[in-house]
Write an enzyme that holds these catalytic residues in place. Structure first.
Site, PDB file in Angstrom:
ATOM      1  CG  PHE A   1      25.558 -19.458 -31.010  1.00  0.00           C
ATOM      2  CD1 PHE A   1      24.745 -18.475 -30.463  1.00  0.00           C
ATOM      3  CD2 PHE A   1      25.018 -20.708 -31.259  1.00  0.00           C
ATOM      4  CE1 PHE A   1      23.406 -18.735 -30.183  1.00  0.00           C
ATOM      5  CE2 PHE A   1      23.687 -20.976 -30.978  1.00  0.00           C
ATOM      6  CZ  PHE A   1      22.877 -19.992 -30.441  1.00  0.00           C
TER       7      PHE A   1
ATOM      8  CG  ASP B   1      27.787 -20.070 -37.150  1.00  0.00           C
ATOM      9  OD1 ASP B   1      26.976 -19.733 -38.049  1.00  0.00           O
ATOM     10  OD2 ASP B   1      27.429 -20.283 -35.975  1.00  0.00           O
TER      11      ASP B   1
ATOM     12  CE1 TYR C   1      17.195 -19.339 -35.366  1.00  0.00           C
ATOM     13  CE2 TYR C   1      17.088 -21.409 -36.568  1.00  0.00           C
ATOM     14  CZ  TYR C   1      17.542 -20.681 -35.502  1.00  0.00           C
ATOM     15  OH  TYR C   1      18.331 -21.275 -34.553  1.00  0.00           O
ATOM     16  CE  LYS C   2      20.930 -16.945 -35.433  1.00  0.00           C
ATOM     17  NZ  LYS C   2      20.247 -16.652 -34.166  1.00  0.00           N
TER      18      LYS C   2
ATOM     19  NE  ARG D   1      21.607 -11.217 -29.444  1.00  0.00           N
ATOM     20  CZ  ARG D   1      21.569 -12.370 -30.106  1.00  0.00           C
ATOM     21  NH1 ARG D   1      22.701 -12.925 -30.547  1.00  0.00           N
ATOM     22  NH2 ARG D   1      20.424 -12.971 -30.346  1.00  0.00           N
TER      23      ARG D   1
END
Lengths: 420, 420
Positions: free
Chosen positions: B129, B206, B231-232, B381
């Site tokens: 990422f 991560d 927040y995922k 995705r």
């Protein structure tokens, strides 16, 4: 700055409240009828009545728009930053809201130190707020710099005279507070900035105890960099995000150490090499706390509506009232001023020192009289807030503090530090 | 890991929903009846029904308790951190919640690099990422380190085999993702950690795309350090605070670069020299975002209640369903899998690549069919979330994607990157 006329009676304070052009803002903040006088808005500002609706609106957006909400939220750090900038005399495009004050201070201090790589000294204030001192200690240790701390005296501030002796051509960064967190002493930002610039150094100001209370004109002041807290006079709520300011002319040449995707050009292209945007957005790092920014926006709205000149005019009178009555009622009880003797150098709060300050602060809270703020070892801070503290409250607060300081049981109270 | 039986009909998917032990959690999240299938919970999780009450409760505390609320709030970064730790197989006292993922990654990566001062290389993943790559680039530049990037292939992950070639005794830190943000490939954390430790390096993971979706056993894995997003899959809302993990045995010996008052011993004594607490609290910096932590706490509650084994069991079946139907319906339309070919290496989302992926993702949203997520240049995705995505939704989503990919007008759509 002319000395303001003192209040001579409670009736006079009540009359000032009646004539107060800011009186209507009092109702824009939540408070409990008959509660204690709240003089701790410089630790945590009261909650604006509009905050719940603003936060609830954000929750509705999240529920309804889900990830598409980002099309709007992505603008918030800059948009609310610009509104904070209006309070601080900063033209748009120089302020963003994100991260904590500590993290923002770190980002900007490292950027400044890196930009003055050949200068080994950072000037700070031994009496500054802890996180400022600790951040500078950490940077000095990691970057091979030396800290040169001025000692402006606990009741004074970062005076140009004291700084003149410290700022030489080995200094890369001068990092001070606009208003001292203990004494409320106001720094002369333009004079210090000019001194620093003459020596070739950059200036970084922590305006946590200034923003929303005292006049700040960032663009006109010559300040290069500044940060400040969102949960004190800006009323953003506990742990509200902080703001940071970088003078437009310096943005492209400074680079902060936390290289994150929110500072990146064309962020969602997710390119290979970090290549920050040219503007103030390069001082963002990770995803900003959207709910916190929305609440902060609600917190500054009453200040923007009232205007800083009106806020400062009332703040000065409130602080003057506290100082005058403290001299009259508290000095005979063993208190002394822990704020500048010169009224023109006082900011948004007034502090006293007293050997029983901790026990008195605790007793004032326990008895529902006054919420003040204790700072070790012996300081009680009194912060009236123009938008919601009345003159009568300020008047009564000193009576109540006097009653507690005069109470022999308070002096006998075993000191045990309170957590705030 | 045994391959799961494929679904052969929509009726079979409906039957699986009927028998789904997690079905009752669906109602704990806000959703709109008849809305699109939401397959973007790995960008922004849905809002738990309990969030509004939790945030409203915090606003009540702020209004009522004012600064005294800190007596409770001060515990939140550690208390909610411990609850996040329960999801991740971490015993209490090793996780705190505060700051953004980017800032936490920075703090821990610098701490690790400083702890291996004699080792000039940081191993990362060229396919990681962006913020992970940028943070490492910045640290390498500032600390005189070299980045050695493995290239695990866009559809695979950080495999032990690829890493074995990169990890030598010049490496101080191996920083990778537990689940790749594009492909969903799962890293073998124990194997990589063992490799790194054999070479004398520290590991930093991560886990943003892993936590709350796939099984993570931090204490058992050998990982030294980890961070992740709130927040995922943890449903904390836009810009929710991040969490960080530091193995207990390493806490006292690591020091992070942002020296702030929230990491300080006896914080409110405001002592002169920075002297961090011995535990995981030393990785805090400034005042944490209280509202964000409270919302995150509400976000993880359904996960803690359901338990990660049940969440993972359903996630695997959902991802398997998507992969199987994509092979059947989307491959003939020019799509190919952008996720690991081995089902046992797939995490919580499944990705396809297609030349019209951007236009198709946009059309799926515009037509109210499916909210998927586009990643440049050609990846779509699909992230089903065990707690609120049904098998029938996953089934239908592939039909809808097929209809859009088969629509000639979508292919003609001029590509213009969407902002998310």
């Amino acid at each position: 700055v002319a000395e303001l006329p003192a209040f001579s009676s409670r009736a006079e304070a009540a009359e000032a409240d009646r004539l107060d052009p800011l009186a209507r803002y009092r109702d824009e903040f939540l408070s409990r009828e008959g509660g204690p006088v709240y003089l701790d808005g410089n630790s945590l500002g009261r909650q604006p009545r509009a905050t719940a609706g603003a936060v609830s609106g954000l929750l509705d957006e999240w529920a309804r728009d889900l990830v598409a909400g980002w099309e709007r939220w992505v603008e918030l750090p800059g948009a609310v930053g610009d509104r904070v900038g209006r309070l601080l005399g900063a033209a748009p495009g120089q302020v963003v809201v994100s991260d904590s004050t500590t993290v923002n201070l770190y980002k900007l201090a490292v950027a400044a130190v890196d930009a003055r790589a050949d200068r080994p000294v950072i000037v700070g204030d031994a009496n500054d707020f802890p996180t400022v001192r600790y951040v500078l200690q950490g940077i000095a240790a990691a970057h091979g710099r030396r800290l040169r701390l001025i000692d402006s005296g606990p009741a004074e501030g970062a005076e140009a005279a004291a700084i003149a002796g410290a700022v030489a051509d080995d200094v890369g960064l001068v990092c001070l507070s606009g208003v001292n967190y203990r004494s409320g002493a106001v720094a002369d930002v333009p004079a210090v900035s000019a001194l620093a610039h003459d020596a070739g150094a950059l200036t970084l100001w922590d305006l946590s105890h200034a923003a929303g209370a005292v006049p700040v004109q960032l663009d006109a002041s010559g300040a290069d960099l500044a940060v400040g807290c969102g949960y004190k006079y800006l009323n953003g709520g506990p742990g509200a995000p902080s703001w940071l300011y970088v003078r437009a002319a310096m943005q492209a040449s400074l680079r902060q150490p936390i290289w994150g995707w929110w500072g990146q050009q064309d962020q969602f292209a997710m390119g290979g090499a970090y290549d920050p945007v040219p503007g103030v957005g390069r001082f963002l790092a990770g995803t900003p706390a959207v709910a916190g920014i929305v609440a902060l926006d609600a917190g500054i709205s009453p200040l923007l509506s009232a205007g800083m000149p009106a806020v400062w005019a009332k703040t000065r009178r409130l602080v003057g009232l506290l100082a005058g009555r403290a001299e009259e009622l508290l000095t005979p009880l063993g208190a002394r001023s822990a704020s500048p003797s010169d009224p023109a150098r006082r900011g948004g709060h007034f502090s006293i020192s007293h050997p029983h300050a901790w026990a008195a602060t605790r007793a004032l809270i326990d008895r529902g009289l006054v919420v003040a703020d204790f700072r070790a070892p012996d300081v009680m801070r009194l912060a009236p807030v123009a938008l919601y503290t009345s003159y009568v409250e300020a008047w009564d607060a000193i009576d109540r503090i006097a009653s507690v300081l005069a109470d022999p049981s308070v002096g006998a109270f075993v000191a045990k530090r309170r957590v705030t």
